[in-house]
Design an enzyme around this catalytic site. Structure first.
Site, PDB file in Angstrom:
ATOM      1  N   TYR A  93       0.833  -1.211   0.000  1.00  0.00           N
ATOM      2  CA  TYR A  93       0.000   0.000   0.000  1.00  0.00           C
ATOM      3  C   TYR A  93       0.872   1.268   0.000  1.00  0.00           C
ATOM      4  O   TYR A  93       0.345   2.368  -0.052  1.00  0.00           O
ATOM      5  CB  TYR A  93      -0.922   0.036   1.219  1.00  0.00           C
ATOM      6  CG  TYR A  93      -2.066  -0.954   1.167  1.00  0.00           C
ATOM      7  CD1 TYR A  93      -3.117  -0.790   0.255  1.00  0.00           C
ATOM      8  CD2 TYR A  93      -2.109  -2.045   2.029  1.00  0.00           C
ATOM      9  CE1 TYR A  93      -4.170  -1.694   0.211  1.00  0.00           C
ATOM     10  CE2 TYR A  93      -3.165  -2.951   1.991  1.00  0.00           C
ATOM     11  CZ  TYR A  93      -4.194  -2.770   1.075  1.00  0.00           C
ATOM     12  OH  TYR A  93      -5.236  -3.663   1.031  1.00  0.00           O
ATOM     13  N   TYR A 469     -11.753  -0.416  -0.746  1.00  0.00           N
ATOM     14  CA  TYR A 469     -11.890   0.113   0.617  1.00  0.00           C
ATOM     15  C   TYR A 469     -10.634   0.839   1.072  1.00  0.00           C
ATOM     16  O   TYR A 469     -10.651   1.549   2.081  1.00  0.00           O
ATOM     17  CB  TYR A 469     -12.263  -1.017   1.593  1.00  0.00           C
ATOM     18  CG  TYR A 469     -11.082  -1.746   2.234  1.00  0.00           C
ATOM     19  CD1 TYR A 469     -10.461  -2.812   1.605  1.00  0.00           C
ATOM     20  CD2 TYR A 469     -10.600  -1.360   3.482  1.00  0.00           C
ATOM     21  CE1 TYR A 469      -9.397  -3.480   2.186  1.00  0.00           C
ATOM     22  CE2 TYR A 469      -9.535  -2.020   4.082  1.00  0.00           C
ATOM     23  CZ  TYR A 469      -8.935  -3.078   3.426  1.00  0.00           C
ATOM     24  OH  TYR A 469      -7.872  -3.730   4.021  1.00  0.00           O
ATOM     25  N   ARG A 470      -9.568   0.712   0.283  1.00  0.00           N
ATOM     26  CA  ARG A 470      -8.266   1.250   0.702  1.00  0.00           C
ATOM     27  C   ARG A 470      -7.369   1.133  -0.510  1.00  0.00           C
ATOM     28  O   ARG A 470      -7.552   0.226  -1.327  1.00  0.00           O
ATOM     29  CB  ARG A 470      -7.770   0.326   1.811  1.00  0.00           C
ATOM     30  CG  ARG A 470      -6.380   0.475   2.325  1.00  0.00           C
ATOM     31  CD  ARG A 470      -6.181  -0.645   3.361  1.00  0.00           C
ATOM     32  NE  ARG A 470      -4.881  -0.610   3.977  1.00  0.00           N
ATOM     33  CZ  ARG A 470      -4.430  -1.558   4.787  1.00  0.00           C
ATOM     34  NH1 ARG A 470      -5.171  -2.612   5.068  1.00  0.00           N
ATOM     35  NH2 ARG A 470      -3.233  -1.469   5.330  1.00  0.00           N
TER      36      ARG A 470
HETATM   37  C1  LIG Z   1       2.017 -10.788   3.167  1.00  0.00           C
HETATM   38  C2  LIG Z   1       1.116  -9.661   3.530  1.00  0.00           C
HETATM   39  C3  LIG Z   1      -0.152  -9.925   4.014  1.00  0.00           C
HETATM   40  C4  LIG Z   1      -0.988  -8.858   4.352  1.00  0.00           C
HETATM   41  N1  LIG Z   1      -2.199  -9.151   4.888  1.00  0.00           N
HETATM   42  C5  LIG Z   1      -3.027  -8.162   5.274  1.00  0.00           C
HETATM   43  C6  LIG Z   1      -4.278  -8.472   5.891  1.00  0.00           C
HETATM   44  O1  LIG Z   1      -4.590  -9.629   6.117  1.00  0.00           O
HETATM   45  N2  LIG Z   1      -5.081  -7.445   6.244  1.00  0.00           N
HETATM   46  C7  LIG Z   1      -4.729  -6.143   6.025  1.00  0.00           C
HETATM   47  O2  LIG Z   1      -5.514  -5.257   6.380  1.00  0.00           O
HETATM   48  N3  LIG Z   1      -3.554  -5.828   5.445  1.00  0.00           N
HETATM   49  C8  LIG Z   1      -2.691  -6.793   5.076  1.00  0.00           C
HETATM   50  N4  LIG Z   1      -1.468  -6.482   4.495  1.00  0.00           N
HETATM   51  C9  LIG Z   1      -1.160  -5.068   4.191  1.00  0.00           C
HETATM   52  C10 LIG Z   1      -0.268  -4.257   5.178  1.00  0.00           C
HETATM   53  O3  LIG Z   1       1.038  -4.699   5.196  1.00  0.00           O
HETATM   54  C11 LIG Z   1      -0.814  -4.210   6.566  1.00  0.00           C
HETATM   55  O4  LIG Z   1      -2.073  -3.605   6.501  1.00  0.00           O
HETATM   56  C12 LIG Z   1       0.069  -3.509   7.622  1.00  0.00           C
HETATM   57  O5  LIG Z   1      -0.417  -3.840   8.893  1.00  0.00           O
HETATM   58  C13 LIG Z   1       0.085  -1.990   7.578  1.00  0.00           C
HETATM   59  O6  LIG Z   1       1.286  -1.538   8.124  1.00  0.00           O
HETATM   60  P1  LIG Z   1       1.468  -0.930   9.578  1.00  0.00           P
HETATM   61  O7  LIG Z   1       0.613  -1.674  10.539  1.00  0.00           O
HETATM   62  O8  LIG Z   1       2.933  -0.881   9.833  1.00  0.00           O
HETATM   63  O9  LIG Z   1       0.852   0.530   9.414  1.00  0.00           O
HETATM   64  P2  LIG Z   1       1.641   1.883   9.091  1.00  0.00           P
HETATM   65  O10 LIG Z   1       2.497   1.690   7.903  1.00  0.00           O
HETATM   66  O11 LIG Z   1       2.269   2.405  10.311  1.00  0.00           O
HETATM   67  O12 LIG Z   1       0.404   2.822   8.761  1.00  0.00           O
HETATM   68  C14 LIG Z   1      -0.325   2.723   7.584  1.00  0.00           C
HETATM   69  C15 LIG Z   1      -0.783   4.118   7.162  1.00  0.00           C
HETATM   70  O13 LIG Z   1      -1.722   4.621   8.106  1.00  0.00           O
HETATM   71  C16 LIG Z   1      -1.525   6.016   8.329  1.00  0.00           C
HETATM   72  N5  LIG Z   1      -1.077   6.194   9.724  1.00  0.00           N
HETATM   73  C17 LIG Z   1      -0.308   5.316  10.402  1.00  0.00           C
HETATM   74  N6  LIG Z   1      -0.107   5.757  11.648  1.00  0.00           N
HETATM   75  C18 LIG Z   1      -0.738   6.930  11.757  1.00  0.00           C
HETATM   76  C19 LIG Z   1      -0.893   7.830  12.832  1.00  0.00           C
HETATM   77  N7  LIG Z   1      -0.361   7.577  14.028  1.00  0.00           N
HETATM   78  N8  LIG Z   1      -1.633   8.952  12.642  1.00  0.00           N
HETATM   79  C20 LIG Z   1      -2.207   9.184  11.445  1.00  0.00           C
HETATM   80  N9  LIG Z   1      -2.087   8.354  10.377  1.00  0.00           N
HETATM   81  C21 LIG Z   1      -1.365   7.227  10.537  1.00  0.00           C
HETATM   82  C22 LIG Z   1      -0.438   6.455   7.351  1.00  0.00           C
HETATM   83  O14 LIG Z   1      -1.033   6.930   6.176  1.00  0.00           O
HETATM   84  C23 LIG Z   1       0.320   5.164   7.095  1.00  0.00           C
HETATM   85  O15 LIG Z   1       0.966   5.167   5.861  1.00  0.00           O
HETATM   86  C24 LIG Z   1      -0.586  -7.508   4.157  1.00  0.00           C
HETATM   87  C25 LIG Z   1       0.696  -7.267   3.668  1.00  0.00           C
HETATM   88  C26 LIG Z   1       1.537  -8.333   3.378  1.00  0.00           C
HETATM   89  C27 LIG Z   1       2.895  -8.030   2.880  1.00  0.00           C
END
Ligand SMILES: Cc1cc2nc3c(=O)[nH]c(=O)nc-3n(C[C@H](O)[C@H](O)[C@H](O)COP(=O)(O)OP(=O)(O)OC[C@H]3O[C@@H](n4cnc5c(N)ncnc54)[C@H](O)[C@@H]3O)c2cc1C
Length: 513
Positions: A93, A469-470
């Site tokens: 993403y 949705y995203r």
């Molecule tokens: C193999 C694989 C499987 C995956 N499976 C899933 C799944 O099952 N379900 C799913 O939903 N996703 C999935 N993903 C997608 C993604 O990697 C995840 O959603 C991941 O949890 C998001 O990264 P993060 O938790 O580090 O969020 P971050 O990278 O920290 O945040 C995501 C975004 O949210 C906003 N944000 C974050 N923190 C803040 C803050 N404090 N204040 C304001 N805005 C903020 C920013 O825009 C940021 O870029 C998958 C990815 C991979 C590689």
């Protein structure tokens, strides 16, 4: 030292240098990153766009709410935009990189305390940098009777990013945003807002009562750029007395319609309580296999080839992954309902006893119990080259919608030579088709093709009434357009009111001042 060359828009080199000096006073030298080498992880992306279109001007590591406030004051003074991240692992993403270049990534991963835990109400209050692994360890070390509900992305990612992005998990608490309760948000003005009942002096209900009084504001801070979330309340699922995961195996590509219809009814009636995943074989195959080792034909993997590949191995094309939770009596009664529901469907109902040991099943079984692993990262070896973009359109949870979207998705992907890999995440009334568009980022022609393909998917699904949705940082504007001009204008008005200089994450979800 190799200094960064990308400047924030309309900010001179001299002004930027002054701002950097001020950030260093607030955060310390080491926590202000403008060095190319240290900036590399904030720049690296998987999505189909060249890196320079998302290149940050630098990164700032904040360790407290006061530091976030002070950073925003400097940003406001010099009109330097910041892109907040929590754990920064938004793979497929945008990872940690901003939607538009020249922003300072505001990294909150060191704000990683579990501030409160309530064993009676099953609530926690978290800082943004808390990972699912940390939360799991916290629970395990204290032997607490609660489960987490993480995503397929495993233990490195975090509940705050997941909740703010309205991501998907696989226990009955799999709607991450729905199971958050109470936010602390630093606004562009530096003011600190607590949503719900969080603003009441001496409140005890901030993590247990969502709404408070007047408009409910939490939604405004999800998938948005209206504020920086510095605390989030989360509800934990009580560990059930009995957990019975199962798989229903369907042998034909077109069986998806039937599989969705039966699963939706079981979800609606509360028999299946968790986010049921109807996974496509190719998605699970890619966790363990390299494409070049098993598929040598030109173009995308065909249905016919996949059927022939799976048949001798007795593997299904579609697998409904779901589970039952509750008392022994309840699970036994629900199990009878499940058997009855799938009886004449053509699907083969398989339990843990029949499936145990199969690595794909072990992964699914763990996920539905909130246990996380790194199995799905095997996807990235399928094609190699580090390109990934999740396409996630939402639709009514109906069989014909599944058939229509499967055919549409496959036909568009096939035009560009990409594979259909994904599944349907089924809720009681809606479902999300999640496809991972995998491509070789190191090949410029393939990168370009993936960009075009992703744009086509958004356009053509949009024309049929399906919005995602995203989405990833390369397509935020295009997706915002699908949701109509009035929504865009209202978002912009809110943005102008809360952040008139546009210093928080311009471009996020297509929102700018
Ligand atoms: C193999 C694989 C499987 C995956 N499976 C899933 C799944 O099952 N379900 C799913 O939903 N996703 C999935 N993903 C997608 C993604 O990697 C995840 O959603 C991941 O949890 C998001 O990264 P993060 O938790 O580090 O969020 P971050 O990278 O920290 O945040 C995501 C975004 O949210 C906003 N944000 C974050 N923190 C803040 C803050 N404090 N204040 C304001 N805005 C903020 C920013 O825009 C940021 O870029 C998958 C990815 C991979 C590689």
């Amino acid at each position: 030292m190799n200094e960064i060359t990308v400047l924030p828009p309309n900010v001179s080199k001299a002004e930027f240098a002054r701002a950097i000096a001020e950030y260093r006073k607030i955060l310390g030298n080491h926590n202000v990153i403008v060095d190319m080498e240290r900036l590399a992880p904030y720049k690296k992306i998987m999505v189909p766009n060249p890196e320079q279109q998302h290149a940050p001007a630098g990164a700032l590591i904040a360790e407290s709410v006061e530091q976030v406030q002070a950073v925003l004051a400097v940003c406001s003074k010099y009109r330097i935009p910041v892109w907040p991240i929590s754990t920064g692992k938004n793979f497929g993403y945008g990872t940690a990189a901003p939607a538009v270049p020249g922003q300072m990534v505001l990294d909150l991963k060191r704000m990683n305390k579990i501030l409160e835990f309530d064993p009676v109400l099953g609530t926690v209050l978290l800082e943004p940098g808390v990972t699912y692994q940390q939360l799991q360890t916290y629970i395990d070390e204290r032997n607490l009777p609660f489960w987490i509900a993480g995503p397929g992305a495993g233990s490195l990612v975090g509940p705050v990013g997941q909740s703010l992005e309205r991501g998907i998990g696989y226990t009955p608490y799999g709607d991450h945003f729905a199971h958050s309760c109470g936010m602390e948000v630093v606004l562009a003005s530096g003011e600190v807002l607590r949503t719900g009942s969080g603003g009441i002096t001496n409140t005890k209900a901030w993590q247990s009562h969502k709404y408070g009084y007047g408009p409910v504001l939490d939604g405004l801070f999800s998938q948005s750029n209206f504020g920086i979330v510095t605390k989030l309340g989360l509800w934990l699922m009580p560990a059930p007395a009995t957990y019975k995961p199962f798989l229903v195996a369907f042998a034909n590509h077109e069986d998806i319609g039937k599989a969705v219809e039966i699963t939706q009814q079981l979800r609606l009636k509360g028999v299946i309580q968790n986010t049921a995943v109807i996974g496509h074989a190719l998605y699970a195959l890619a966790w363990f296999a390299r494409r070049a080792d098993i598929y040598t034909e030109p173009g995308s993997v065909t249905d016919e080839w996949l059927t022939n590949f799976l048949k001798p191995k007795r593997l299904p094309v579609w697998g409904v992954n779901a589970a039952l939770y509750g008392s022994e009596e309840r699970v036994a009664a629900d199990w009878k309902t499940v058997i009855e529901a799938f009886k004449d469907s053509g699907g083969m109902l398989l339990t843990q006893e029949q499936l145990g040991g199969d690595p794909a099943w072990e992964h699914g079984k763990g996920l539905m119990a909130g246990r996380l692993d790194m199995v799905e990262y095997g996807l990235y070896n399928w094609r190699g080259g580090g390109g990934s973009a999740w396409f996630a359109p939402v639709m009514q949870a109906r069989g014909f919608e599944a058939l229509k979207t499967m055919r549409l998705g496959k036909s568009i992907l096939a035009e560009y030579g990409f594979d259909f890999m994904g599944g349907y995440m089924v809720n009681p009334r809606d479902m999300t088709l999640v496809i991972d568009l995998l491509f070789d980022r190191s090949n410029p022609a393939e990168l370009q093709k993936a960009h075009e393909c992703f744009g086509r998917l958004i356009r053509e699904f949009g024309a049929q009434g399906y919005g995602v949705y995203r989405t990833n940082i390369a397509f935020m504007e295009q997706v915002a357009d699908i949701y109509g001009p009035v929504k865009k204008i209202v978002n912009q008005r809110i943005k102008r009111a809360l952040d008139p200089k546009g210093i928080i994450a311009p471009g996020k979800s297509g929102i700018r001042i």
